[in-house]
Design a protein around this motif. Structure first.
Motif, PDB file in Angstrom:
ATOM      1  N   PRO A 147       1.262  -0.787  -0.282  1.00 38.52           N
ATOM      2  CA  PRO A 147       0.260  -0.233  -0.057  1.00 38.52           C
ATOM      3  C   PRO A 147       0.916   1.047  -0.163  1.00 38.52           C
ATOM      4  CG  PRO A 147      -0.917  -1.989   1.591  1.00 38.52           C
ATOM      5  CD  PRO A 147       0.533  -1.835   1.217  1.00 38.52           C
ATOM      6  N   GLU A 148       0.197   2.798  -0.463  1.00 37.26           N
ATOM      7  CA  GLU A 148       0.801   3.609  -0.495  1.00 37.26           C
ATOM      8  C   GLU A 148       0.884   3.878   0.838  1.00 37.26           C
ATOM      9  OE1 GLU A 148       1.174   5.160  -3.878  1.00 37.26           O
ATOM     10  OE2 GLU A 148       1.712   6.150  -3.014  1.00 37.26           O
ATOM     11  N   GLY A 149       2.780   4.459   0.655  1.00 42.14           N
ATOM     12  CA  GLY A 149       3.244   4.577   1.655  1.00 42.14           C
ATOM     13  C   GLY A 149       3.917   4.079   2.764  1.00 42.14           C
ATOM     14  N   THR A 150       4.350   2.541   2.391  1.00 45.10           N
ATOM     15  CA  THR A 150       4.568   1.458   3.477  1.00 45.10           C
ATOM     16  C   THR A 150       5.261   1.373   2.598  1.00 45.10           C
ATOM     17  OG1 THR A 150       2.307  -0.543   2.687  1.00 45.10           O
ATOM     18  CG2 THR A 150       1.334   0.779   4.224  1.00 45.10           C
ATOM     19  N   VAL A 175       6.481  -4.182  -7.792  1.00 41.96           N
ATOM     20  CA  VAL A 175       5.393  -4.103  -6.412  1.00 41.96           C
ATOM     21  C   VAL A 175       5.789  -3.481  -4.856  1.00 41.96           C
ATOM     22  CG1 VAL A 175       3.936  -6.109  -7.228  1.00 41.96           C
ATOM     23  CG2 VAL A 175       5.041  -6.725  -5.750  1.00 41.96           C
ATOM     24  N   GLY A 176       7.081  -2.763  -4.877  1.00 37.66           N
ATOM     25  CA  GLY A 176       7.619  -2.434  -3.908  1.00 37.66           C
ATOM     26  C   GLY A 176       7.972  -3.511  -2.560  1.00 37.66           C
TER      27      GLY A 176
END
Ligand code: NDP
Length: 335
Positions: A147-150, A175-176
């Motif tokens: 998720p955004e910001g994590t 995917v971060g």
């Protein structure tokens, strides 16, 4: 439409052994089409580590054998039962047996029509390794976009500059995930970094367990993708965090010997040994993942990296290079 010849060239394994058992022949019979099959004129054939397992006898098959699990080219002929779907000349890729040859009879259910944005070489280079990476990230490890910001999970990819490794690292970075890649040389470490690994560990020069502990601040990694196998399995159980997932991808250093399942208990480890082909059994599964793969390639989101194009006759050199850890990315055979 050119007439179908009676004989063709290809590579035959008559007995298990080293790369020298891969024999170039020019008088092989052209396969006869059965119901539901198409005949593909192969232009590029993908080389995969599994091809070496069938050559050495680690995986069993009847011999003489034409090995090879993926290729791309054009439809040369089709059985009347599937001719309407596959006109002669259509550009296709496939995942099926006996690809190390000029012509291969393939069940139509395993054949994919190539979109304009994917070249024939890209298809032969990407299908098996790309679909392995996609399905293993999604289904074996259950990794979803952070998720955004994590911050995403810590993920260790062994042989991160190799064929499957190159795909895994690019997909995971997208995917971060916080990717740690291992590789067996400085040059390969640099390639793994370019693929998107945030951290790299030189697996021949450094203590991988100690470095992973240091990089993750003692947390360990949440997920491991291990295509090396026997040489790295024990250290995987050390580096994985509590409740982590170890995905054993393959056996490049040899098959993992039988082990005591109680070793999973102290950290409640999830351990899998999946096989791509069992994630793409139905036509729907195959098309869903392949459409996504083709979109990733044609949009440029994922780069297909080819180490070298070898002439089909030179397949023994391709196997030697792969097994000697000399390669990065994909090896393809050109006809
Ligand atoms: P790679 O291009 O990754 O080549 C194998 C790499 O493994 C080498 O370059 C080397 O990288 C590393 N390696 C470490 N130790 C050894 C050793 N003793 N001998 C040989 N290589 C070693 O190959 P692929 O991408 O084709 O396949 C990677 C793995 O994925 C294989 O195990 C293969 O069987 C598996 N696979 C499994 C699938 C499945 O469905 N389960 C599907 C597709 C592939 P380095 O020098 O950087 O360590």
């Amino acid at each position: 439409m050119a007439p179908i010849p009676k004989t063709m060239s290809g590579i035959v394994i008559e007995q298990v052994g080293g790369p020298e058992v891969l024999k170039w022949k020019t008088d092989l019979p052209v396969p006869e089409l059965k119901e539901g099959e198409v005949l593909v004129k192969n232009e590029y054939v993908g080389v995969n580590y599994i091809d070496t397992y069938f050559r050495t006898g680690l995986y069993k098959a009847p011999y003489p054998l034409i090995t090879g699990k993926e290729a791309a080219g054009t439809i040369a002929a089709a059985h009347p039962s599937v001719a309407a779907q596959f006109p002669v000349g259509t550009r296709v890729g496939y995942l099926a047996d006996h690809a190390y040859a000029a012509l291969t009879a393939v069940p139509a259910s395993r054949v994919l029509v190539l979109p304009d944005g994917v070249s024939t070489e890209q298809a032969a280079s990407a299908l098996l390794q790309g679909l392995t990476a996609l399905t293993f990230v999604r289904e074996a490890a259950g990794i979803t976009p952070a998720p955004e910001g994590t911050e995403g999970p810590w993920v260790l990819v062994h042989a991160a500059a190799g064929g499957v490794g190159t795909w895994l690292v690019q997909l995971l970075a997208a995917v971060g995930a916080r990717v740690i890649g291992t590789a067996g040389s400085s040059d390969k470490c640099e390639i793994a970094r370019q693929n998107g690994a945030k951290y790299v560990v030189h697996s021949r020069d450094e203590d991988v367990v100690a470095r992973v502990n240091e990089i993750t601040g003692g947390h360990g990694v949440d997920v491991i993708f291990d295509g090396v196998g026997k040489a790295t399995f024990d250290s995987d159980l050390e580096m994985i965090t509590r409740k982590g997932t170890v995905v054993m991808v393959g056996n490049a250093s040899g098959a993992v010997p039988p082990f005591d399942i109680l070793r999973l208990g102290p950290k409640n480890i999830k351990l899998l040994r999946p096989v791509l082909f069992n994630y793409i059994v139905t036509r729907e599964e195959m098309e869903t993942y392949t459409n996504e793969l083709f979109e990733l390639i044609s949009s440029g989101k994922i780069k297909v990296k080819v180490h070298e194009e070898y002439p089909l006759e030179d397949v023994a050199r391709a196997h030697s290079d792969l097994e000697a850890r000399k390669t990065t990315g994909k090896l393809v055979l050109k006809l």
